[in-house]
Design an enzyme around this catalytic site. Sequence first.
Site, PDB file in Angstrom:
ATOM      1  N   GLY A 131       0.841  -1.198   0.000  1.00 21.39           N
ATOM      2  CA  GLY A 131       0.000   0.000   0.000  1.00 21.39           C
ATOM      3  C   GLY A 131       0.870   1.239   0.000  1.00 21.39           C
ATOM      4  CB  SER A 132       0.293   4.534   1.583  1.00 19.48           C
ATOM      5  OG  SER A 132      -1.086   4.465   1.298  1.00 19.48           O
ATOM      6  CB  THR A 133       4.896   1.773   3.130  1.00 23.81           C
ATOM      7  OG1 THR A 133       4.449   0.496   2.697  1.00 23.81           O
ATOM      8  CG2 THR A 133       4.320   2.052   4.508  1.00 23.81           C
TER       9      THR A 133
END
Lengths: 558, 397
Positions: A272-274
């Site tokens: 995801g966003s990482t």
Amino acid sequence: MNTIIIFSFFAVFFRLTDLMILSHKRLSEKAKQQHIKVEDIQIRRGIIFDRQGRELALNLELESLYCEPDSLNLDNESVRKLASTIAKEPEVILTKIPSEGKFAWIERKLEPDIAERVKGLNIKGLGFMNEAKRVYPKGKLASHVLGFVGVDNQALEGIELQYDRYLKTRGGKVFFGRDASGRTLSSGVDKEAKGNNIVLTIDEGLQGIVEKEIEKAMLQWGAAAASAIMMDPFTGEILALANRPSYDPNNPGKVNDFEKRNRAITDCYEPGSTFKTVVGIAALEENIARPDMLFDVGKGGIEVGGKIIRDVHRHGILTFNEVIQKSSNVGSVMIGMRLGKERVYKYAKLLGFGEKTGIDLPGEVSGWIRPPERWSGTSIGAIPIGQEVAVTPLQVLRAYSAIANGGSLVRPHVVSEIISPEGKLLVSLRDMEMNRIISKKTAETFKDILKGVVEEGGTGKSASIEGNEVAGKTGTAQIINPKTKRYSKEKFVSSFVGFVPADNPRLALIVVIYEPKGQIYGGVVAAPVFRGITNQALSYLDIPMEDNPHKNPLLVSR
Amino acid sequence: MDKYDKWLLFITLVLIVFGALMIYSSTSVITPALAKKGITEFYYFKRHIFTILIGFGFMFLAYRMSLSYLKKMAIPLLIFSFVLLLLVFLPGIGVTAGGAERWIKLWPSTFQPSELVKLSMVIFLAGYLSALGYRADSFASFIKPIFIMIIFQAVILKQPDFGAVMSLTFLTFAMLFLSGTRLRYLFFLSAPALLILYKLIMEPYRLRRVMSFLDPWKDPQGSGFQLVQSFIAFGSGGLTGVGLGGSKQKLSYLPESHTDFIFSIIGEEFGFIGVLIVMALFLLLFIRGISIANKTKDGFAYHLAVGLSLMISIQALINFAVAAGMVPTKGLPLPFISYGGSSLLVNMAAIGILLNISRGNDNGDMEGLNKKTFARRKAKKGIYNDSRFTIHGLRTI
């Protein structure tokens, strides 16, 4: 009479010829068999220490009960007594005793008081042998790092397995002369072989903090599992590595596979966003974007290959920095599209995704990222926001450590030194080479962006701690339901990865919470765990608070 | 100087010295269990040397003693040894070891009267067989010594000491046989003897133990243990042996390695050559003894020399045969070599008597000379020169 006497002498003569000349070989062999006692050299595995010399794995001398079936004379009564002494069913004991033979184990590694009681039974044909039992004095602590051994001290998991050839030594056999009662006649023979000792990079104190905090988070969020890794971002030394659920390596028999999994390195998840860091860094390195470049994400969505990628919140116009700080999917996809799939892939690989980090623990997986030629039409809308890729928590941590240390990829490791039983240094894994992958400038720029994540308005502000600046990134990813092959509506992976103090990083830490209940966002679920851990870790390490006039005006003295 | 048989003395001395060496070799390794009992490296050796010194005293006494006096003392000696035999069962005097009451206390050691019985039986028989009233073809003459033997054996069996019973039987029978007793008497006696033997060993456990010598490997840890260990000792000795002191079997593997089974240790340390030399020495000793007997012109001395030679040889043969697993395992020391004072003293005294006879001083001593027997022996020898034995007279040795 003469004849009889002389005849008798000759009879004896012939008999002795048979015994001493004809049967010489066979009888000498028999003699050797009974005169020489062969013993296995007792193998003692090396001790495992933490980085400050605290014992995490050692050996306890226990006695094991065996029988000599040929000379064993067990009646029902003594079987019953023996069974009750070692707390076993009589039938179980009988199944362990073959009808003939010289040796069979009955029960291994008895507690000393039980061994004494068995000796008190005075049953002929039973015997005891010293054996070393591997003991992990801290119980569950760092179990996924240490691993465990089987009943014969064979390495099964963790460091025990990875460094087995150092911990264990070659055994072998010693030959003794012995007399009829089996007493050894030669003395001064070294019957013990000791393995090399291992010093870990793990710090028991930090490990304890990490374990305690993820345990708390597991309970708080009713999560299915959790992982956390703390690493020195400059050296790759793993300071703590923990997973939940966990197990007690002292009782390996009771461990199930789910508990045994060292998911921090053996399990992949969609980051995801990482993962947005990949396009962010790529854009800066390739001069496609500058920190103040504007991205119009006002529509709240962007169409890629007929699929619309949406933001969680509508943002309007964001700077490049804000795309990362507010974790805008739309903005990240825009950056990714500008880079093109080749460069997105290139930087993902450069930052170490899709490849093993080379950590010295067994079972590491490489994760998975599709090469550009196999991307689908929607891949450019998925990969920049951390979908369609599989990573391990350690890979993410390493990528962020590169930002922390100014642009180099480190090699994570848990062993710092291997020392022979005599105290000689055999292997040192200190000062491992670093591999520059991005420019220092990009790393510094991106560090500033990550600082903003934890500030007011960023997604990770609950990771902020008092007195020190944190740089980090939240991540929230859906789990693909293996049955439907679609993203699950309920199951998420929440994560936070970062380092502290931001400008002079000492610790890099990733916290991954699998399937939290109630809340799903990394900023809500994982960021507080990051804060909890780093807060305690910094005071444990006596790292002073930064002289930050904005946050600590009182410290500015005049 | 007297013209005693120097060869006999020499052989005896060789055996005694060799025996002392073997005693040291087989008892000098001290296990912790022995050390706890206060037994040191030289414990057995010193005691053995002490016994040898006393033995020389006995030997000298027997050598100097007048044979006619010995003949007169035959019956008192027999009674004396019988009393000693009974003393074994007297609490406070008798000593029990290994489940047998064979010894009596005799400071600083113990004495085994059954050894003395053999000697006094030989002296008694020599006197009896050379007496005027003895008739080889008379059943009454035959049965009297047999009756005495049985009384002694009954007492010895009670101890029990089967080895001594066995050697006493062989000895008595051999001496009677040589005196010309009718063979059918001996056969006649064999029937009840076998019956008693059968009764004794009928009990299965005892039978199994007695017969275990036939196949000791069947139960190498149990009834066959000692014999198997003895075989291993012989076998590992091979042709030349492992060298003096090199025996492993004496390290508490082979029970009685310094007494009844010392021959096995000799085999292990000195090999086939070593045991052959020991056997040859005993054979030579026997031949010397017989030649001493044949030289004498006195009936008593003749029977005595034959009996004593037989006593030593039969005991040695039984010891060899036991160690080699040819007869049932029964404890009997090897003359001059085994540790065990009573046997050594008795055998040394026997050698003293043999040396005494070899001097030939009895020739002029007409007292007790059985002219009839003597003359007959001479006559028969002449007539039946080609025959090994005669029916009605003495059988040639």
